[in-house]
Design an enzyme around this catalytic site. Structure first.
Site, PDB file in Angstrom:
ATOM      1  N   LYS A  80       0.765  -1.267  -0.153  1.00 17.41           N
ATOM      2  CA  LYS A  80       0.156  -0.108   0.034  1.00 17.41           C
ATOM      3  C   LYS A  80       1.046   1.254  -0.008  1.00 17.41           C
ATOM      4  O   LYS A  80       2.091   1.399   0.505  1.00 17.41           O
ATOM      5  CB  LYS A  80      -0.827  -0.013   1.382  1.00 17.41           C
ATOM      6  CG  LYS A  80      -1.830   0.888   1.084  1.00 17.41           C
ATOM      7  CD  LYS A  80      -3.199   0.058   0.847  1.00 17.41           C
ATOM      8  CE  LYS A  80      -4.710   0.853   0.712  1.00 17.41           C
ATOM      9  NZ  LYS A  80      -5.773   0.354   0.304  1.00 17.41           N
ATOM     10  N   GLY A 179     -22.325   5.087   5.786  1.00 19.33           N
ATOM     11  CA  GLY A 179     -21.457   5.770   4.730  1.00 19.33           C
ATOM     12  C   GLY A 179     -21.742   5.450   3.351  1.00 19.33           C
ATOM     13  O   GLY A 179     -22.201   4.337   3.023  1.00 19.33           O
ATOM     14  N   GLY A 181     -21.075   6.432   0.524  1.00 17.69           N
ATOM     15  CA  GLY A 181     -20.114   6.819  -0.692  1.00 17.69           C
ATOM     16  C   GLY A 181     -20.022   5.918  -1.812  1.00 17.69           C
ATOM     17  O   GLY A 181     -21.362   5.266  -2.077  1.00 17.69           O
ATOM     18  N   VAL A 183     -18.861   2.691  -2.271  1.00 14.32           N
ATOM     19  CA  VAL A 183     -19.379   1.323  -1.854  1.00 14.32           C
ATOM     20  C   VAL A 183     -20.624   1.219  -1.216  1.00 14.32           C
ATOM     21  O   VAL A 183     -21.648   0.366  -1.739  1.00 14.32           O
ATOM     22  CB  VAL A 183     -18.366   0.522  -0.955  1.00 14.32           C
ATOM     23  CG1 VAL A 183     -18.640  -0.754  -0.334  1.00 14.32           C
ATOM     24  CG2 VAL A 183     -16.908   0.792  -1.356  1.00 14.32           C
TER      25      VAL A 183
HETATM   26  P1  NAD Z   1     -16.037   6.939  -0.271  1.00  9.99           P
HETATM   27  O1  NAD Z   1     -14.966   8.152   0.483  1.00  9.99           O
HETATM   28  O2  NAD Z   1     -16.639   6.832  -1.331  1.00  9.99           O
HETATM   29  O3  NAD Z   1     -17.213   6.703   1.090  1.00  9.99           O
HETATM   30  C1  NAD Z   1     -16.827   6.991   2.338  1.00  9.99           C
HETATM   31  C2  NAD Z   1     -18.125   7.628   2.786  1.00  9.99           C
HETATM   32  O4  NAD Z   1     -18.336   7.679   4.088  1.00  9.99           O
HETATM   33  C3  NAD Z   1     -18.221   9.154   2.405  1.00  9.99           C
HETATM   34  O5  NAD Z   1     -19.650   9.682   1.625  1.00  9.99           O
HETATM   35  C4  NAD Z   1     -18.309   9.767   3.629  1.00  9.99           C
HETATM   36  O6  NAD Z   1     -18.771  11.181   3.623  1.00  9.99           O
HETATM   37  C5  NAD Z   1     -18.732   8.940   4.682  1.00  9.99           C
HETATM   38  N1  NAD Z   1     -18.337   9.229   6.028  1.00  9.99           N
HETATM   39  C6  NAD Z   1     -16.989   9.699   6.476  1.00  9.99           C
HETATM   40  N2  NAD Z   1     -16.953   9.665   7.852  1.00  9.99           N
HETATM   41  C7  NAD Z   1     -18.484   9.207   8.342  1.00  9.99           C
HETATM   42  C8  NAD Z   1     -19.147   9.178   9.514  1.00  9.99           C
HETATM   43  N3  NAD Z   1     -18.532   9.385  10.599  1.00  9.99           N
HETATM   44  N4  NAD Z   1     -20.600   9.020   9.661  1.00  9.99           N
HETATM   45  C9  NAD Z   1     -21.033   8.639   8.233  1.00  9.99           C
HETATM   46  N5  NAD Z   1     -20.539   8.716   7.144  1.00  9.99           N
HETATM   47  C10 NAD Z   1     -19.215   8.990   7.193  1.00  9.99           C
HETATM   48  O7  NAD Z   1     -15.089   5.634  -0.067  1.00  9.99           O
HETATM   49  P2  NAD Z   1     -15.337   4.329  -0.633  1.00  9.99           P
HETATM   50  O8  NAD Z   1     -14.514   4.076  -1.823  1.00  9.99           O
HETATM   51  O9  NAD Z   1     -16.846   3.961  -0.758  1.00  9.99           O
HETATM   52  O10 NAD Z   1     -14.802   3.445   0.714  1.00  9.99           O
HETATM   53  C11 NAD Z   1     -15.637   3.169   1.549  1.00  9.99           C
HETATM   54  C12 NAD Z   1     -14.667   2.044   2.670  1.00  9.99           C
HETATM   55  O11 NAD Z   1     -14.639   0.932   2.122  1.00  9.99           O
HETATM   56  C13 NAD Z   1     -13.367   2.636   3.189  1.00  9.99           C
HETATM   57  O12 NAD Z   1     -13.113   2.219   4.450  1.00  9.99           O
HETATM   58  C14 NAD Z   1     -12.336   1.908   2.071  1.00  9.99           C
HETATM   59  O13 NAD Z   1     -11.178   1.894   2.532  1.00  9.99           O
HETATM   60  C15 NAD Z   1     -13.221   0.696   1.962  1.00  9.99           C
HETATM   61  N6  NAD Z   1     -12.975  -0.265   0.710  1.00  9.99           N
HETATM   62  C16 NAD Z   1     -13.131   0.540  -0.561  1.00  9.99           C
HETATM   63  C17 NAD Z   1     -13.186  -0.365  -1.607  1.00  9.99           C
HETATM   64  C18 NAD Z   1     -13.564   0.507  -3.114  1.00  9.99           C
HETATM   65  O14 NAD Z   1     -13.515  -0.315  -4.058  1.00  9.99           O
HETATM   66  N7  NAD Z   1     -13.962   1.481  -3.278  1.00  9.99           N
HETATM   67  C19 NAD Z   1     -12.509  -1.438  -1.613  1.00  9.99           C
HETATM   68  C20 NAD Z   1     -12.235  -2.109  -0.400  1.00  9.99           C
HETATM   69  C21 NAD Z   1     -12.339  -1.300   0.812  1.00  9.99           C
END
Ligand code: NAD
Length: 367
Positions: A80, A179, A181, A183
């Site tokens: 990473k 969350g 976002g 995912v």
């Molecule tokens: P993202 O940034 O698109 O979404 C994260 C969301 O969480 C955002 O909308 C943010 O506003 C929200 N958030 C942050 N703090 C918060 C809180 N206290 N309460 C409520 N919501 C809150 O990120 P993502 O790509 O959707 O990833 C989400 C998680 O999944 C992360 O931990 C990431 O490491 C993990 N992940 C993502 C992927 C991927 O393919 N995108 C793969 C494996 C793991």
């Protein structure tokens, strides 16, 4: 700064600092373990408070990637990288400079998207290195991994439903998504289409609105309220460490299963969940869909191949539940054991002599 003692204790092979004052690049690449193959893991761009915090994040995340690849049956190691920068100050030159440094690692580390890095940023790097995945479909890549991550989480939730309710269907189940976002919104859509009732929260208004478009009829609650809602499944999809001493007693669910990395603040929270009879679907096992998806770029990605591979997360999760039950250990521990066992087994078979030319041993076979 990293001490060798720390690297030994966490098992890292290599930590590299890259700097380029011409564009303000400050990057740290951590290669944890390459027994199974080259280290693959995303590059996170974050305004870290200091270099120690950035390094700690990269060390912890790269170790997690070794476990994720191992338990997913991939021939990849764990790595990473982090870039210390303001997410509002990204530039083409930053990513191209970084890409040149990644090239200098000769494929020992392959990078991809992570928090605050996008397909566009991968495209910038792709000009300078071939050791990058998650580039756009136009460039032979696989594009945004999030729908596949969400699909894998959905399969993990189905496995947990089989274990807890005796049936994999999520129809009629109440799922609390923390969350909304990338995912979270794809997961919400998959759940909604399968007949689940979705409750969600976020702190970002734009993402809340996008979620609403993906998942009609979902119920919005406040960011703190999400821990208290009555639900069948609590699904963390925001930040890590949300299962902790302050939240664990508030949960009113039978399953914890989501896409966020490092959901358990400490390992012992896995044991507490077990004692509370809440089934935990280990994060790195069920959120591996994105990694599986990008891993296919080297052999030629297709949606069909990727979906097939991601669907295996259902069986893989069931296997870990069975192991945990058989050994009477928390599920997070069972996942770790399974991942470590595979890395150790491969380390042993790779220690065999392959017959390369060595003039000291005239009988050695030429390859
Ligand atoms: P993202 O940034 O698109 O979404 C994260 C969301 O969480 C955002 O909308 C943010 O506003 C929200 N958030 C942050 N703090 C918060 C809180 N206290 N309460 C409520 N919501 C809150 O990120 P993502 O790509 O959707 O990833 C989400 C998680 O999944 C992360 O931990 C990431 O490491 C993990 N992940 C993502 C992927 C991927 O393919 N995108 C793969 C494996 C793991």
């Amino acid at each position: 700064m990293p001490s060798f003692e720390k690297l030994y204790s966490m098992g890292h092979e290599q930590v590299t600092f890259f700097s380029d004052p011409s564009c303000g690049l400050k990057a740290i690449v951590c290669i944890h373990n390459t027994v199974l193959g080259p280290a693959l893991g995303g590059t996170r761009l974050w305004n870290y408070k200091n270099e120690e915090e950035a390094l700690e994040d990269a060390l912890r995340l790269s170790r997690g990637m070794s476990y994720k690849a191992a338990i997913s049956g991939l021939n990849l190691g764990g790595g990473k990288a982090v870039i210390i920068a303001d997410p509002n100050n990204k530039s083409e030159e930053l990513f191209r400079s970084y890409g040149r440094f990644i090239e200098s690692l000769n494929g020992r580390y392959i990078t991809a998207e992570d928090v605050n890095t996008t397909v566009q940023d991968m495209e910038y790097m792709f000009n300078e290195t071939s050791h990058v995945v998650g580039v756009s479909k136009n460039n032979g890549g696989s594009g945004n991994p999030s729908p596949y991550t969400a699909l894998g989480v959905f399969r993990g939730i189905e496995a947990a439903c089989t274990k807890v309710f005796g049936n994999r269907s999520v129809k009629g189940k109440v799922v609390a998504i923390q969350g909304a976002g990338q995912v979270g919104r794809y997961l919400g859509k998959d759940l909604y289409e399968a007949g689940a009732k979705v409750i969600y929260t976020d702190i970002n208004q734009t993402n809340i609105e996008q979620f609403r478009e993906f998942v009609p009829n979902a119920q919005l609650v406040g960011p703190e309220e999400i821990y208290d809602v009555q639900c069948d499944i609590f699904s963390p999809n925001a930040l890590g460490a949300t299962i902790n001493d302050n939240t664990i007693n508030r949960l009113k669910c039978k399953i914890v299963a989501g896409g966020a990395n490092n959901q358990l603040k400490e390992d012992r929270h896995g044991k507490i969940l077990q004692e509370k009879k809440i089934l935990y679907a280990p994060d790195y096992l069920i959120n591996a869909g994105g990694l599986m998806n990008v891993s296919l770029e080297y052999e030629g990605w297709s949606d069909e191949k990727s979906t097939q591979m991601v669907n295996t997360i259902y069986d893989k999760t069931m296997e870990v539940f069975t192991l945990a039950e058989r050994e009477n250990i928390p599920v997070n521990k069972a996942a770790d054991l399974k991942a470590e066992k595979r890395i150790e087994a491969m380390r042993k078979i790779k220690s065999n002599h392959l017959g390369h030319v060595d003039p000291r041993y005239p009988g050695a076979k030429r390859r």
